[in-house]
Design a protein around this motif. Structure first.
Motif, PDB file in Angstrom:
ATOM      1  N   ALA A  97      52.946  76.021  -2.831  1.00 40.75           N
ATOM      2  CA  ALA A  97      53.494  74.744  -3.303  1.00 40.75           C
ATOM      3  C   ALA A  97      54.711  74.960  -4.189  1.00 40.75           C
ATOM      4  CB  ALA A  97      52.421  73.955  -4.048  1.00 40.75           C
ATOM      5  N   VAL A  98      55.424  76.076  -3.955  1.00 49.01           N
ATOM      6  CA  VAL A  98      56.722  76.224  -4.607  1.00 49.01           C
ATOM      7  C   VAL A  98      57.692  75.350  -3.820  1.00 49.01           C
ATOM      8  CG1 VAL A  98      56.302  78.567  -5.415  1.00 49.01           C
ATOM      9  CG2 VAL A  98      57.404  78.226  -3.217  1.00 49.01           C
ATOM     10  N   VAL A  99      58.808  75.014  -4.442  1.00 52.90           N
ATOM     11  CA  VAL A  99      59.771  74.191  -3.734  1.00 52.90           C
ATOM     12  C   VAL A  99      60.897  75.074  -3.207  1.00 52.90           C
ATOM     13  CG1 VAL A  99      60.904  73.548  -5.925  1.00 52.90           C
ATOM     14  CG2 VAL A  99      61.260  72.135  -3.895  1.00 52.90           C
ATOM     15  N   GLY A 100      61.260  74.872  -1.942  1.00 52.69           N
ATOM     16  CA  GLY A 100      62.396  75.581  -1.371  1.00 52.69           C
ATOM     17  C   GLY A 100      62.018  76.831  -0.603  1.00 52.69           C
ATOM     18  N   MET A 101      63.055  77.402   0.050  1.00 53.10           N
ATOM     19  CA  MET A 101      62.785  78.533   0.939  1.00 53.10           C
ATOM     20  C   MET A 101      62.500  79.839   0.196  1.00 53.10           C
ATOM     21  SD  MET A 101      66.488  78.823   2.842  1.00 53.10           S
ATOM     22  CE  MET A 101      66.165  80.386   3.640  1.00 53.10           C
ATOM     23  N   ILE A 102      62.450  79.777  -1.131  1.00 53.13           N
ATOM     24  CA  ILE A 102      61.957  80.903  -1.924  1.00 53.13           C
ATOM     25  C   ILE A 102      60.513  81.243  -1.519  1.00 53.13           C
ATOM     26  CG2 ILE A 102      61.118  79.425  -3.827  1.00 53.13           C
ATOM     27  CD1 ILE A 102      62.935  82.437  -4.814  1.00 53.13           C
ATOM     28  N   GLY A 103      59.855  80.287  -0.876  1.00 53.15           N
ATOM     29  CA  GLY A 103      58.460  80.486  -0.458  1.00 53.15           C
ATOM     30  C   GLY A 103      58.275  81.401   0.739  1.00 53.15           C
ATOM     31  N   ILE A 104      59.343  81.756   1.432  1.00 53.44           N
ATOM     32  CA  ILE A 104      59.178  82.533   2.671  1.00 53.44           C
ATOM     33  C   ILE A 104      58.469  83.860   2.445  1.00 53.44           C
ATOM     34  CG2 ILE A 104      60.360  83.719   4.556  1.00 53.44           C
ATOM     35  CD1 ILE A 104      62.592  81.783   4.402  1.00 53.44           C
ATOM     36  N   LYS A 122      57.243  73.094   2.946  1.00 54.88           N
ATOM     37  CA  LYS A 122      57.739  72.887   4.314  1.00 54.88           C
ATOM     38  C   LYS A 122      59.001  73.682   4.619  1.00 54.88           C
ATOM     39  CE  LYS A 122      57.886  68.595   3.042  1.00 54.88           C
ATOM     40  NZ  LYS A 122      57.813  67.156   3.149  1.00 54.88           N
ATOM     41  N   GLU A 123      59.820  73.956   3.564  1.00 52.26           N
ATOM     42  CA  GLU A 123      61.085  74.661   3.797  1.00 52.26           C
ATOM     43  C   GLU A 123      60.842  76.032   4.434  1.00 52.26           C
ATOM     44  OE1 GLU A 123      60.131  73.391   0.844  1.00 52.26           O
ATOM     45  OE2 GLU A 123      61.633  71.970   0.114  1.00 52.26           O
ATOM     46  N   THR A 124      59.686  76.614   4.108  1.00 52.54           N
ATOM     47  CA  THR A 124      59.321  77.911   4.664  1.00 52.54           C
ATOM     48  C   THR A 124      59.143  77.849   6.178  1.00 52.54           C
ATOM     49  OG1 THR A 124      58.341  78.750   2.643  1.00 52.54           O
ATOM     50  CG2 THR A 124      57.400  79.557   4.666  1.00 52.54           C
ATOM     51  N   LEU A 125      58.445  76.844   6.653  1.00 53.12           N
ATOM     52  CA  LEU A 125      58.233  76.726   8.104  1.00 53.12           C
ATOM     53  C   LEU A 125      59.513  76.343   8.825  1.00 53.12           C
ATOM     54  CD1 LEU A 125      54.932  75.006   9.163  1.00 53.12           C
ATOM     55  CD2 LEU A 125      55.523  77.416   9.080  1.00 53.12           C
ATOM     56  N   VAL A 126      60.308  75.500   8.186  1.00 49.16           N
ATOM     57  CA  VAL A 126      61.550  75.056   8.812  1.00 49.16           C
ATOM     58  C   VAL A 126      62.459  76.253   9.088  1.00 49.16           C
ATOM     59  CG1 VAL A 126      63.693  73.768   8.333  1.00 49.16           C
ATOM     60  CG2 VAL A 126      61.471  72.719   7.902  1.00 49.16           C
ATOM     61  N   PRO A 145      47.841  72.516   7.023  1.00 42.75           N
ATOM     62  CA  PRO A 145      48.931  71.712   6.460  1.00 42.75           C
ATOM     63  C   PRO A 145      48.494  70.861   5.277  1.00 42.75           C
ATOM     64  CG  PRO A 145      48.235  70.817   8.593  1.00 42.75           C
ATOM     65  CD  PRO A 145      47.458  72.078   8.376  1.00 42.75           C
ATOM     66  N   VAL A 146      49.336  70.825   4.260  1.00 44.48           N
ATOM     67  CA  VAL A 146      49.085  69.984   3.085  1.00 44.48           C
ATOM     68  C   VAL A 146      50.015  68.771   3.086  1.00 44.48           C
ATOM     69  CG1 VAL A 146      49.311  69.917   0.559  1.00 44.48           C
ATOM     70  CG2 VAL A 146      48.121  71.820   1.654  1.00 44.48           C
ATOM     71  N   ASP A 147      51.177  68.917   3.684  1.00 44.33           N
ATOM     72  CA  ASP A 147      52.083  67.780   3.810  1.00 44.33           C
ATOM     73  C   ASP A 147      51.278  66.631   4.441  1.00 44.33           C
ATOM     74  OD1 ASP A 147      54.422  66.371   3.732  1.00 44.33           O
ATOM     75  OD2 ASP A 147      55.586  67.822   4.896  1.00 44.33           O
ATOM     76  N   LYS A 215      62.079  63.645   6.288  1.00 45.29           N
ATOM     77  CA  LYS A 215      61.454  63.383   7.587  1.00 45.29           C
ATOM     78  C   LYS A 215      61.987  64.343   8.633  1.00 45.29           C
ATOM     79  CE  LYS A 215      58.929  61.080   6.928  1.00 45.29           C
ATOM     80  NZ  LYS A 215      57.520  61.360   6.524  1.00 45.29           N
ATOM     81  N   GLY A 216      63.271  64.658   8.537  1.00 42.41           N
ATOM     82  CA  GLY A 216      63.851  65.637   9.461  1.00 42.41           C
ATOM     83  C   GLY A 216      63.190  67.004   9.310  1.00 42.41           C
ATOM     84  N   LEU A 217      63.000  67.417   8.053  1.00 42.09           N
ATOM     85  CA  LEU A 217      62.319  68.699   7.812  1.00 42.09           C
ATOM     86  C   LEU A 217      60.907  68.640   8.379  1.00 42.09           C
ATOM     87  CD1 LEU A 217      63.375  69.332   4.071  1.00 42.09           C
ATOM     88  CD2 LEU A 217      64.217  70.581   6.066  1.00 42.09           C
ATOM     89  N   GLU A 218      60.281  67.491   8.253  1.00 39.82           N
ATOM     90  CA  GLU A 218      58.899  67.357   8.740  1.00 39.82           C
ATOM     91  C   GLU A 218      58.811  67.398  10.261  1.00 39.82           C
ATOM     92  OE1 GLU A 218      57.016  65.011   4.907  1.00 39.82           O
ATOM     93  OE2 GLU A 218      57.206  63.927   6.786  1.00 39.82           O
ATOM     94  N   VAL A 219      59.846  66.907  10.930  1.00 36.64           N
ATOM     95  CA  VAL A 219      59.868  66.995  12.395  1.00 36.64           C
ATOM     96  C   VAL A 219      59.883  68.475  12.799  1.00 36.64           C
ATOM     97  CG1 VAL A 219      61.311  66.594  14.428  1.00 36.64           C
ATOM     98  CG2 VAL A 219      60.943  64.741  12.781  1.00 36.64           C
ATOM     99  N   ILE A 220      60.731  69.246  12.124  1.00 38.57           N
ATOM    100  CA  ILE A 220      60.805  70.685  12.451  1.00 38.57           C
ATOM    101  C   ILE A 220      59.494  71.382  12.069  1.00 38.57           C
ATOM    102  CG2 ILE A 220      62.118  72.823  12.137  1.00 38.57           C
ATOM    103  CD1 ILE A 220      64.556  71.105  11.381  1.00 38.57           C
ATOM    104  N   GLU A 221      58.937  70.984  10.936  1.00 35.06           N
ATOM    105  CA  GLU A 221      57.647  71.541  10.497  1.00 35.06           C
ATOM    106  C   GLU A 221      56.560  71.265  11.563  1.00 35.06           C
ATOM    107  OE1 GLU A 221      56.249  69.600   6.921  1.00 35.06           O
ATOM    108  OE2 GLU A 221      54.682  71.073   6.551  1.00 35.06           O
ATOM    109  N   ALA A 222      56.565  70.052  12.098  1.00 38.96           N
ATOM    110  CA  ALA A 222      55.565  69.666  13.115  1.00 38.96           C
ATOM    111  C   ALA A 222      55.758  70.480  14.390  1.00 38.96           C
ATOM    112  CB  ALA A 222      55.666  68.181  13.417  1.00 38.96           C
ATOM    113  N   ARG A 223      57.026  70.732  14.716  1.00 40.90           N
ATOM    114  CA  ARG A 223      57.319  71.497  15.922  1.00 40.90           C
ATOM    115  C   ARG A 223      56.607  72.867  15.869  1.00 40.90           C
ATOM    116  NH1 ARG A 223      57.670  75.328  18.200  1.00 40.90           N
ATOM    117  NH2 ARG A 223      59.160  76.128  19.703  1.00 40.90           N
ATOM    118  N   TRP A 224      56.631  73.477  14.679  1.00 37.57           N
ATOM    119  CA  TRP A 224      55.998  74.795  14.535  1.00 37.57           C
ATOM    120  C   TRP A 224      54.494  74.700  14.392  1.00 37.57           C
ATOM    121  CZ3 TRP A 224      58.565  78.430  16.471  1.00 37.57           C
ATOM    122  CH2 TRP A 224      59.960  78.453  16.352  1.00 37.57           C
TER     123      TRP A 224
END
Ligand code: NDP
Ligand code: MG
Length: 380
Positions: A97-104, A122-126, A145-147, A215-224
């Protein structure tokens, strides 16, 4: 007893996760990690007694160590420390639950260490979904998923066959500027953008909700998460945030998950899946609600939403550039350095400048991230 490591414990998701831990005797904290908020982190250490904590900001580690020297807790810092919190042997699950792609990197490390992942970040999955999902399968760990939308989809998939899914319907609240046109958005302030109608969340995701980039990030998140093509992911605006998302099956039947907007349900569902536990949140009162309504998202006004589909369809390193440019642009908007509509302009510029790399490895992702930051700086 289930031990969980919580990365981003001082944030909106992190503090709500700790409320769930507080209410359930069979949940315990193995490690906590935060960015720089030592004050809250210290209070959390005293209450939840983790074995290890990470304060990312290295300049604050010595102070925190001193503050908790009466306790048996190891204090670490930096990316190395964050990874240590992610792989701590005691934890069977890691909430990212960190924010941003630092989570990768911590997420990848946790999967490699065999931890189930409750995924908010979500930034990690995107940016790294093509690495994370196959790795999770190989290591046989669950990505839960927590989102709220993805939890709703995940819940709506239970008891059904994935191959019989016709499409996924993500719902969106529309954010604070729903119904407005570009002309009306030229001069909106940070305060107005932070004023979300239904959800109380961290600042970055709240701005992302106002731009529809979320929502755009979530679409990509859902794709994965659900392994579906972009053509099979629809978005519908449902301003009351009652329906958290839906799955339509090949017979036209639609399964949905509904509830009052409260992140504790998806967090708790991820912690206990496949069980459901009592949760004392407000129940839906349909009669009081009266009606719910639906709209099409306005991609002409909220260009970031359309750019997300473009980035997602392009694939490779493009979603990283989309995400990194957005992270930087949002941070500049919050500081008052750019205007609201410029967020999408900066993303578009960074995407246009980028030469896509197919199937990027971690280093190439981090390189694309830096390049996107550079493009944003140049354009500003
Ligand atoms: P917040 O900004 O409220 O919290 C972010 C957390 O991450 C804080 O604990 C912060 O610590 C920590 N953090 C930031 N940088 C670092 C770092 N470098 N190392 C370690 N910890 C760090 O964000 P949210 O809780 O709102 O969101 C977290 C994630 O969950 C995001 O990816 C968001 O998109 C996603 N999400 C959030 C939802 C919500 O309702 N809030 C809903 C769905 C998804 P510090 O306090 O010290 O800065
Ligand atoms: Mg969401």
């Amino acid at each position: 007893m289930k031990y969980i490591s919580i990365l981003g414990s001082t944030g909106s998701i992190g503090t709500q996760a700790l409320e769930i831990v507080r209410e359930n005797r069979d949940l315990k904290v193995a490690a906590l990690a935060a960015g720089s908020n030592t004050e809250l982190l210290e209070r959390q250490i005293r209450e939840f007694r983790p074995e290890l904590v990470c304060i990312f900001d290295e300049s604050k580690a010595a102070g925190l160590r001193l503050a908790v020297k009466d306790l048996d807790v190891k204090v670490v810092s930096g990316m190395e420390g964050l990874i240590e919190a992610a792989v701590i042997p005691k934890a069977e699950m890691v909430l990212t639950a960190v924010v941003g792609m630092i989570g990768i990197r911590p997420t990848i490390a946790a999967i490699q260490a065999g931890k189930d992942i409750a995924l908010a970040n979500k930034e990690t999955l995107v940016t790294a979904g093509h690495i994370i999902l196959p790795l999770a399968e190989e290591r046989q760990v669950r990505i839960l998923p927590v989102d709220s939308e993805h939890s709703a989809i995940f819940q709506s998939l239970q008891g059904n066959k994935r191959e019989q899914v016709e499409k996924i319907i993500l719902t969106a609240s529309g954010g604070p500027f729903r119904g407005r046109k570009r002309e009306d958005l030229k001069d909106v302030t940070v305060q107005e953008a932070l004023n979300h109608p239904n959800w109380s969340m961290g600042k970055k995701i709240t701005i992302d909700s106002a731009t529809l980039v979320n929502k755009g990030l979530e679409v990509i998140e859902a794709r994965w998460l659900f392994d579906v093509d972009f053509d099979k992911i629809d978005v519908v605006v449902q301003p009351q945030s009652l329906i958290h998302s839906m799955v339509q099956y090949v017979d036209g039947g639609i399964m949905a998950q509904l509830g009052t907007p409260d992140m504790k349900l998806p967090i708790q569902y991820a912690f206990y899946f496949p069980d459901r536990k009592t949760l004392n949140t407000e129940r839906v009162d349909f009669a009081k609600l009266g009606s719910i309504s639906f709209e099409t998202p306005d991609g002409d006004t909220f260009r970031g939403f359309r750019l997300a589909y473009q980035a997602g369809r392009a694939g490779g390193s493009m979603p990283t550039v989309f995400n990194a440019a957005n992270e930087r642009a949002v941070s500049e908007f919050l500081k008052g350095n750019i205007r609201f509509l410029e967020i999408a302009e900066l993303i578009e510029y960074a995407m246009q400048k980028h030469k896509k790399v197919e199937n990027p490895d971690l280093n190439e992702i981090l390189k694309a991230e830096q390049e996107a930051y550079e493009s944003v700086r140049e354009r500003m």
